[in-house]
Write an enzyme that holds these catalytic residues in place. Structure first.
Site, PDB file in Angstrom:
ATOM      1  N   HIS A   1      -6.525   6.151  -2.515  1.00  0.00           N
ATOM      2  CA  HIS A   1      -5.086   6.374  -2.726  1.00  0.00           C
ATOM      3  C   HIS A   1      -4.793   7.846  -2.999  1.00  0.00           C
ATOM      4  CE1 HIS A   1      -4.536   1.876  -3.908  1.00  0.00           C
ATOM      5  NE2 HIS A   1      -4.201   2.068  -2.645  1.00  0.00           N
TER       6      HIS A   1
ATOM      7  N   ARG B   1      -3.398   9.076   8.134  1.00  0.00           N
ATOM      8  CA  ARG B   1      -4.095   8.726   6.905  1.00  0.00           C
ATOM      9  C   ARG B   1      -5.444   8.143   7.307  1.00  0.00           C
ATOM     10  NH1 ARG B   1      -3.829   3.190   3.974  1.00  0.00           N
ATOM     11  NH2 ARG B   1      -4.979   3.579   2.065  1.00  0.00           N
TER      12      ARG B   1
ATOM     13  N   GLU C   1       3.434   8.806   0.985  1.00  0.00           N
ATOM     14  CA  GLU C   1       2.204   9.268   1.634  1.00  0.00           C
ATOM     15  C   GLU C   1       2.494   9.912   2.980  1.00  0.00           C
ATOM     16  OE1 GLU C   1      -1.141   6.047   0.317  1.00  0.00           O
ATOM     17  OE2 GLU C   1       0.653   5.265   1.308  1.00  0.00           O
TER      18      GLU C   1
ATOM     19  N   ARG D   1      -7.721  -8.506  -2.904  1.00  0.00           N
ATOM     20  CA  ARG D   1      -9.041  -7.978  -3.260  1.00  0.00           C
ATOM     21  C   ARG D   1      -9.352  -8.256  -4.726  1.00  0.00           C
ATOM     22  NH1 ARG D   1      -8.126  -1.988  -1.057  1.00  0.00           N
ATOM     23  NH2 ARG D   1      -6.270  -2.703   0.035  1.00  0.00           N
TER      24      ARG D   1
ATOM     25  N   ASN E   1       0.077   5.731   9.401  1.00  0.00           N
ATOM     26  CA  ASN E   1      -0.623   5.284   8.195  1.00  0.00           C
ATOM     27  C   ASN E   1      -1.073   3.843   8.441  1.00  0.00           C
ATOM     28  OD1 ASN E   1      -1.437   4.400   5.668  1.00  0.00           O
ATOM     29  ND2 ASN E   1       0.304   5.267   4.575  1.00  0.00           N
TER      30      ASN E   1
END
Length: 402
Positions: free
Chosen positions: A186, A98, A384, A246, A9
């Site tokens: 996401h 991912r 994840e 961000r 990931n």
């Protein structure tokens, strides 16, 4: 020797990985190791845990190697070399990755081949801060393990079945046809939460649920029947909530102003919006929420206030998209661990009737709402990597059956 799956990931400044024992049942994995290498290009930190969740000792040699890392390629080499050093315990048979952007083309995981890799590279302009590193991970593993099956799992896929109106920008149709739409991100985290939510909520998981994935990258997703209805990120992972570095939602005219009036070029603007904004930009202190919560600096308070305010506004917007709300779920780093942020967001959502049990919230129970709250509130850890491992097994089985 036991067969195993490695999951990679790769993020914009970190790489998480996990090695899972291969299983017949895609839902029943045992993890051999988990690791995270953070601060790539800045101050590196390498953490490892075993299958019992116990922290592994980082050797002096590995610590020295880690301290010299400046790029994702170097980080991947260190990680893969470490995994190779454990190979006496297992045999790698497949890798899952991912991949942030699958464009309009990919709505489910795929086995990577040259044609697929070419498609993934074509999406780099849509996710320039993430896609190159994830492609690099695929290419490095292909060199080290020729012929090993690699599966790309997309962060955009979970949102591909949103209502058409939720995917549109009010731009000329010709641009929409060129792929300028709201993709959402996401998705692997949201898919994992959607998958396990019945274990926490029973049949209520099929209702109107908003999941708040709050971390260095932050977004929220409205779900109905455990499917994505709307989400805060759109064309890129830059949109929506303010994040660690961000900016989140921004009037496009700000960019015109920065270019025309301040003389900034597009690279400087990109650096500003992606790495110098959000919590670090407003606070001038840190992008880490816990550090801000521990700080007495008034600018830290302003950054937290803005984060909570924006999350509360998006909660209202997503509730409107669902025509009401039955449950709110917090997940990811801030969502799972910052009880003060959860409490403040829920307090500002009292107009929805939300009431939380303060004691349950502080100790981090799974359900933190009171019995009188018409909207239940939950804290559910995301995973994840485990979701990717499931996709690897399912995709291999599907292709093998074909």
């Amino acid at each position: 020797m036991q067969e195993a799956i490695v999951v990679i990931n790769a993020g914009s400044s970190s790489i998480k990985f996990a090695v899972y024992a291969s299983a017949q049942n895609a839902r029943s994995f045992n993890v051999h190791y988990r690791g995270k290498l953070t601060g790539i290009g800045h101050q590196n930190d390498f953490a490892l845990v075993d299958n019992h969740g116990d922290t592994l000792v980082i050797t002096d040699r590995l610590r020295t190697e880690t301290s010299k890392i400046r790029t994702h390629d170097q980080a991947l080499s260190v990680i893969v070399n470490w995994i190779n050093g454990q190979a006496g315990n297992f045999s790698l048979i497949a890798a899952g990755h991912r991949v942030v952007h699958g464009g309009e083309k990919f709505s489910s995981p795929v086995m990577v081949n040259e044609a697929i890799l070419s498609d993934l590279k074509s999406f780099i302009p849509l996710a320039p801060l993430h896609q190159p590193y994830q492609i690099s991970a695929i290419e490095i593993l292909a060199e080290l393990y020729p012929g090993m099956v690699q599966i790309a799992c997309f962060d955009t896929a979970f949102h591909r079945n949103q209502p058409y109106v939720a995917q549109q920008f009010a731009l000329p149709r010709s641009l929409q046809q060129q792929g300028i739409i709201r993709y959402g991100f996401h998705g692997l985290s949201y898919e994992y939460i959607a998958d396990i939510l019945p274990e926490y909520m029973g049949n209520a998981a099929e209702g109107r649920v908003i999941v708040a994935h709050l971390g260095q990258g932050a977004s929220m997703c409205a779900m109905q029947s455990r499917r994505s209805i709307a989400t805060t990120m759109s064309f890129s992972p830059l949109d929506g909530l303010p994040m660690g570095t961000r900016c989140g939602t921004l009037d496009p005219a700000v960019i015109f102003f920065l270019v025309k009036e301040k003389g900034m070029d597009i690279d400087a603007v990109s650096e500003l919006l992606n790495y110098q904004s959000g919590l670090i930009g407003v606070s001038g202190i840190s992008s880490d929420m816990q550090e801000l919560l521990d700080s007495d600096d008034p600018h830290a308070k302003e950054a937290i206030d803005l984060f909570v305010y924006r999350a509360s506004r998006e909660l209202g917007s997503l509730t409107a998209a669902l025509n009401g709300l039955d449950a709110l779920v917090f997940t990811a780093g801030i969502g799972e661990h910052a009880h003060r942020i959860r409490e403040r967001i829920c307090r500002q959502a009292s107009w929805l009737g939300i009431h939380i049990d303060k004691a349950a919230n502080v100790i981090g129970r799974h359900q933190i709402s009171t019995t009188k709250s018409p909207v239940s509130v939950w804290v559910v850890p995301t995973d994840e990597e485990r979701m990717i491992a499931r996709h690897v097994t399912n995709t291999i089985e599907k292709n093998y059956c074909i």
